[in-house]
Write a protein that holds these residues in place. Structure first.
Motif, short mmCIF file in Angstrom:
data_model
loop_
_atom_site.label_atom_id
_atom_site.label_comp_id
_atom_site.label_asym_id
_atom_site.label_seq_id
_atom_site.Cartn_x
_atom_site.Cartn_y
_atom_site.Cartn_z
N SER A 11 50.17 67.52 96.79
CA SER A 11 49.07 67.25 95.87
C SER A 11 48.12 66.19 96.40
O SER A 11 46.97 66.14 95.99
CB SER A 11 49.62 66.82 94.52
OG SER A 11 50.20 65.54 94.63
N ILE A 42 57.28 68.68 91.00
CA ILE A 42 56.46 68.97 89.83
C ILE A 42 56.60 70.44 89.50
O ILE A 42 56.48 71.30 90.38
CB ILE A 42 54.98 68.65 90.09
CG1 ILE A 42 54.82 67.17 90.47
CG2 ILE A 42 54.13 68.98 88.89
CD1 ILE A 42 53.42 66.82 90.88
N SER A 43 56.86 70.73 88.25
CA SER A 43 56.85 72.12 87.81
C SER A 43 55.76 72.29 86.77
O SER A 43 55.43 71.36 86.03
CB SER A 43 58.21 72.52 87.22
OG SER A 43 58.52 71.73 86.11
N THR A 44 55.19 73.46 86.71
CA THR A 44 54.14 73.75 85.74
C THR A 44 54.44 75.08 85.08
O THR A 44 55.06 75.95 85.68
CB THR A 44 52.76 73.84 86.42
OG1 THR A 44 52.80 74.83 87.44
CG2 THR A 44 52.35 72.51 87.01
N GLY A 95 58.26 67.39 85.05
CA GLY A 95 57.15 68.27 84.70
C GLY A 95 57.46 69.14 83.50
O GLY A 95 58.05 68.69 82.52
N ARG A 409 49.26 65.37 89.27
CA ARG A 409 49.95 66.59 88.86
C ARG A 409 48.96 67.69 88.50
O ARG A 409 49.22 68.87 88.73
CB ARG A 409 50.88 66.27 87.70
CG ARG A 409 52.00 65.32 88.14
CD ARG A 409 53.07 65.13 87.10
NE ARG A 409 54.13 64.28 87.65
CZ ARG A 409 55.38 64.29 87.21
NH1 ARG A 409 55.72 65.10 86.25
NH2 ARG A 409 56.28 63.49 87.74
N CYS A 410 47.83 67.30 87.95
CA CYS A 410 46.78 68.26 87.68
C CYS A 410 46.29 68.90 88.98
O CYS A 410 46.18 70.12 89.10
CB CYS A 410 45.62 67.57 86.96
SG CYS A 410 44.14 68.57 86.76
N ALA A 413 48.54 71.41 90.64
CA ALA A 413 48.53 72.72 90.00
C ALA A 413 47.25 73.49 90.29
O ALA A 413 47.08 74.61 89.79
CB ALA A 413 48.71 72.57 88.50
N CYS A 418 40.70 68.40 84.74
CA CYS A 418 41.96 67.94 84.14
C CYS A 418 41.79 67.67 82.65
O CYS A 418 40.69 67.47 82.16
CB CYS A 418 42.42 66.66 84.81
SG CYS A 418 42.75 66.82 86.57
N SER A 438 46.67 70.60 79.73
CA SER A 438 46.43 71.96 80.22
C SER A 438 45.10 72.03 80.95
O SER A 438 44.23 71.18 80.78
CB SER A 438 46.46 72.97 79.06
OG SER A 438 45.40 72.72 78.16
N TYR A 450 50.71 71.17 82.57
CA TYR A 450 51.31 70.21 83.49
C TYR A 450 51.54 68.92 82.71
O TYR A 450 51.05 68.76 81.60
CB TYR A 450 50.40 69.96 84.69
CG TYR A 450 49.08 69.31 84.33
CD1 TYR A 450 48.91 67.93 84.45
CD2 TYR A 450 48.00 70.05 83.88
CE1 TYR A 450 47.71 67.32 84.11
CE2 TYR A 450 46.79 69.46 83.53
CZ TYR A 450 46.66 68.09 83.65
OH TYR A 450 45.47 67.48 83.30
N ARG A 452 53.86 64.77 82.55
CA ARG A 452 54.81 63.81 83.09
C ARG A 452 55.51 63.09 81.95
O ARG A 452 55.07 63.10 80.80
CB ARG A 452 54.12 62.81 84.00
CG ARG A 452 53.34 61.69 83.28
CD ARG A 452 52.92 60.65 84.31
NE ARG A 452 52.22 59.50 83.77
CZ ARG A 452 52.82 58.35 83.43
NH1 ARG A 452 54.14 58.24 83.48
NH2 ARG A 452 52.10 57.32 83.00
#
Length: 463
Positions: A11, A42-44, A95, A409-410, A413, A418, A438, A450, A452
């Motif tokens: 990222s 990180i998972s989304t 995430g 994190r945005c 993804a 953001c 989102s 996404y 935290r």
């Protein structure tokens, strides 16, 4: 729906893609300190193609944390379109996880899923989800040949109850109404064996107000009587809330301007709420709201969202906040000074009370997409990053989320802008909560959640 696992290291190279939207583009707080992002996978959670987030609720699970239950909508909120899926998401320090399939054998597709209530049956303690606004528009409000009248929406309530870890369709047990539901809630009347359900089916478009109140006893639903003067409300009402304002074990109903209490054997109006400073400006549509303790005295207070009346202000446009403080005797007093000056587009479709800075005082956060759209037009700006921090004296200060880790994190993804919709979720730990946002992936065009974990040691950065 799918889950994408992305490494934080990837990222860094694309963080600039996030720009300045939502997260503010920086990591500086108002004190000048810099937040160091926590290195983690990180998972989304990705929404189905062609849909965007709509309304939501939070479902508490056994570990004390919450699941986000989110309905979706096609890109044009008023379009005649196919039903769109429900998404259930859980968040933790790494995430977001899509847990829809874990809770549903087959997740429902829903038309116009505006109202959701999560509740536990007082007799069986079984958890349920009530989708009390499921339907589709079959005529255009601009088309004189097919005017919108009662029944034109062809709506149906949906009810799912947890059995053996899965939500099972129990819709056939519900009494149905064929009207456009503007709000709903479940409430207690002090009877441990029954639960009251309230639906606001006020006909804003046709001028025919109506309301349903029914009680569930051993899976049988019985209509509850109420004073017909409740329906004489002269302000458009799009929501129903509930609160035990007297702390006597009986919930009163907030029906737009009206506080409706269960006295004797039926519901009657006990107070009319007024926000003159806003109503005089044309914000007369009681669009949404919430009930919660704002000043820490143990008594629930009320925040209402007022939008345009369609006369001096465009219909459904704007979100102006009105706060009503409980006087400790069950009466709600309008507090004109509680909320600082704000714009009608600062806040989203929903609000929540939560301690965002771990100082023991309850703050107000905006959730979901913004108001400020016109009927039959696409919802425009979804960015809702304004929060209201409790000053401890009955007033709030307006702040903006400016969080470095959320930006990272945005960007990971692949989101161009953001912070388009925010969801604050309890984690089960008083020293942490989960924050989801989102946005639209810049290449696929799909909406992605996404987020935290915000902890007392890694707090949310505000400007």
């Amino acid at each position: 729906m799918n889950v994408n696992n992305l490494l934080l290291a990837l990222s860094v190279a694309v963080i600039s893609a996030c720009g300045g939207g939502g997260g503010g583009g920086g990591g500086g707080s108002s004190s000048g300190t810099t937040q160091t992002p926590v290195a983690a996978n990180i998972s989304t959670a990705t929404m189905a193609a062609g849909v965007q987030p709509w309304f939501h609720t939070y479902m508490k699970i056994s570990d004390g944390s919450e699941i986000l239950v989110l309905t979706t909508m096609g890109p044009n909120a008023q379009a005649l379109s196919n039903p769109t899926p429900v998404l259930m998401a859980k968040a933790n320090s790494t995430g977001v996880m899509d847990v829809t399939d874990h809770y549903f054998t087959k997740a429902p597709n829903i038309y116009w899923g505006r109202n959701i209530v999560a509740f536990n049956d007082p007799k069986t303690d079984l958890q349920s989800l009530w989708f009390c606004n499921h339907g589709r528009e079959v005529g255009s409000y601009k088309d004189a040949a097919t005017p919108r009248i009662n029944g034109i929406w062809g709506e149906q309530d949906l009810l799912f109850t947890m059995q053996n870890g899965k939500f099972i369709d129990q819709t056939l047990s519900l009494p149905q109404s064929n009207d456009f539901t503007h709000g709903c809630a479940s409430a207690s009347i002090g009877d441990e064996n029954s639960l009251v359900f309230i639906k606001n089916t006020l006909g804003v478009f046709d001028g025919n107000p109506s309301m349903q109140i029914f009680k569930k006893i051993n899976n049988i639903f019985v209509n509850m009587p109420f004073d017909p003067s409740i329906l004489s409300n002269d302000m458009p009402t799009w929501w129903v809330g509930k609160g035990d304002f007297l702390k006597n074990g009986k919930d009163a109903i907030v029906f737009g301007q009206q506080v409706v209490s269960f006295i004797g054997n039926f519901y009657q109006v006990t107070q009319i709420l007024k926000a003159p400073a806003l109503e005089e400006q044309g914000y007369k549509n009681y669009q949404n709201g919430l009930v919660g303790d704002l000043n820490g005295d143990g008594y629930p207070d009320v925040i209402e969202i007022l939008s345009g009346d369609g006369i001096s202000k465009p219909f459904l446009s704007g979100a102006m906040l009105a706060v009503f403080i409980n006087d400790g005797h069950g009466r709600l007093q309008y507090s004109a000074s509680a909320i600082p000056t704000h714009q009608p587009t600062d806040f989203g479709l929903d609000l929540r009370i939560i301690d965002i800075n771990f100082d023991g005082k309850m703050d107000i956060v905006s959730s979901g997409p913004k108001y400020g759209y016109q009927l039959n037009e696409s919802i425009g700006d979804w960015s809702t990053t304004i929060v209201l921090v409790n000053n401890g004296d009955g007033t709030f200060s307006k702040k903006k989320i400016a969080d470095a880790e959320l930006n990272i994190r945005c960007a990971a993804a692949g989101i161009l802008v953001c912070g388009r919709g925010t969801y604050f979720m309890a984690s089960g730990d008083k020293n942490s909560y989960n924050l989801l946002m989102s946005g639209v992936n810049s290449s696929s065009g799909k909406w992605i959640l996404y987020g935290r974990s915000v902890t007392i040691n890694t707090p949310l950065v505000l400007d």
